[in-house]
Design an enzyme around this catalytic site. Structure first.
Site, PDB file in Angstrom:
ATOM      1  N   GLY A   1     -11.721 -16.631  15.272  1.00 35.99           N
ATOM      2  CA  GLY A   1     -10.440 -16.564  14.585  1.00 35.99           C
ATOM      3  C   GLY A   1      -9.321 -16.887  15.553  1.00 35.99           C
ATOM      4  O   GLY A   1      -9.477 -17.695  16.464  1.00 35.99           O
ATOM      5  N   CYS A   2      -8.216 -16.231  15.386  1.00 33.44           N
ATOM      6  CA  CYS A   2      -7.029 -16.455  16.206  1.00 33.44           C
ATOM      7  C   CYS A   2      -7.316 -16.161  17.680  1.00 33.44           C
ATOM      8  O   CYS A   2      -7.792 -15.080  18.020  1.00 33.44           O
ATOM      9  CB  CYS A   2      -5.910 -15.556  15.700  1.00 33.44           C
ATOM     10  SG  CYS A   2      -4.483 -15.500  16.774  1.00 33.44           S
ATOM     11  N   PHE A   3      -7.011 -17.114  18.550  1.00 31.48           N
ATOM     12  CA  PHE A   3      -7.316 -16.897  19.966  1.00 31.48           C
ATOM     13  C   PHE A   3      -6.403 -15.881  20.625  1.00 31.48           C
ATOM     14  O   PHE A   3      -6.706 -15.376  21.695  1.00 31.48           O
ATOM     15  CB  PHE A   3      -7.402 -18.187  20.764  1.00 31.48           C
ATOM     16  CG  PHE A   3      -6.236 -19.146  20.731  1.00 31.48           C
ATOM     17  CD1 PHE A   3      -4.932 -18.763  20.521  1.00 31.48           C
ATOM     18  CD2 PHE A   3      -6.482 -20.496  20.925  1.00 31.48           C
ATOM     19  CE1 PHE A   3      -3.877 -19.664  20.510  1.00 31.48           C
ATOM     20  CE2 PHE A   3      -5.449 -21.424  20.926  1.00 31.48           C
ATOM     21  CZ  PHE A   3      -4.141 -21.001  20.715  1.00 31.48           C
TER      22      PHE A   3
END
Length: 180
Positions: free
Chosen positions: A10-12
Site C-alpha cells: 500500500g502507501c509507502f
C-alpha cells in the site's frame, strides 16, 4: 554485511514507518518498482500509468533480523488479501508485492504465502504478487521520512499512527529498544 528486501504493501509512507521501527533495519527508502516505466515520478505512479507499485527498499542486518521476520511483519501489517488496494488507496500502485533479490528470497516468500494460505481455510487467499526485483527507483525527497516529518497531519494520525501502534503491540520482540 547488509541484505536487501523490497516490499510494497500500500502507501509507502506507512510501510516506511513500520519497518524503520525494527531492530537490525539500517535503512528504509520509499520508492517505486515492479513496473516498466523508466524513472517514474510520484505523480505518474499515483495515476497508475507506470505499472510500478509504491514500495520500500530495506537494508537490514540478517544477524539481527531474519528475512522471515521481515515477511512476518510485512504480512502482519497490511491486508495481503486485497487486490490492487489497501483500504482507501486503490490502484495497482498500492498492490501487495514482494520483489525478491534471489532464488532464496523467492522460495522463502512463496513458502511463507503457502503456509499463510494453508493456515486459514476460511479466509481469503493471499493476493501478494511475488516477482524479481529488476530496478528500484527511490521516491522524491518529500516522501522520505514522511511520517516522522508529518505526524500531526490528518492522514498520519488516522491511518499511519494506528498501524504503528498495532505493529508495536504485535511485534514488540522485533522492535528497536527506543520503539518499544
Amino acid at each position: 554485511m547488509n541484505s536487501v528486501a523490497v516490499f510494497g504493501g500500500g502507501c509507502f509512507w506507512c510501510t516506511e514507518a513500520v519497518f524503520k521501527m525494527l531492530r537490525g533495519v539500517h535503512s528504509v527508502v520509499p520508492g517505486y518498482a515492479g513496473g516498466k516505466t523508466e524513472n517514474p515520478t510520484y505523480y505518474k505512479v499515483t495515476n497508475g500509468d507506470t505499472g510500478h507499485a509504491e514500495v520500500i527498499h530495506i537494508e537490514y542486518d540478517p544477524t539481527q533480523v531474519s528475512y522471515n521476520a521481515l515477511l512476518t511483519v510485512f504480512f502482519g501489517s497490511h491486508d495481503a488479501t486485497q487486490i490492487n488496494r489497501q483500504g482507501n488507496d486503490i490502484g495497482t500502485q498500492y498492490r501487495s508485492i514482494v520483489l525478491y533479490g534471489d532464488e532464496v528470497q523467492k522460495k522463502e516468500t512463496e513458502d511463507f504465502i503457502h503456509e499463510l494460505n494453508n493456515s486459514s481455510k476460511e479466509g481469503k487467499p493471499i493476493a501478494t504478487e511475488v516477482a524479481p526485483l529488476t530496478k528500484f527507483y527511490p521516491a522524491e525527497k518529500e516522501h522520505l521520512d514522511y511520517y516522522a516529518r508529518n505526524k500531526n497531519q490528518g492522514y498520519c494520525q488516522i491511518i499511519i499512527a494506528p498501524k504503528l501502534q498495532k505493529v508495536q503491540e504485535k511485534f514488540a520482540a522485533l522492535l528497536k529498544e527506543n520503539e518499544r
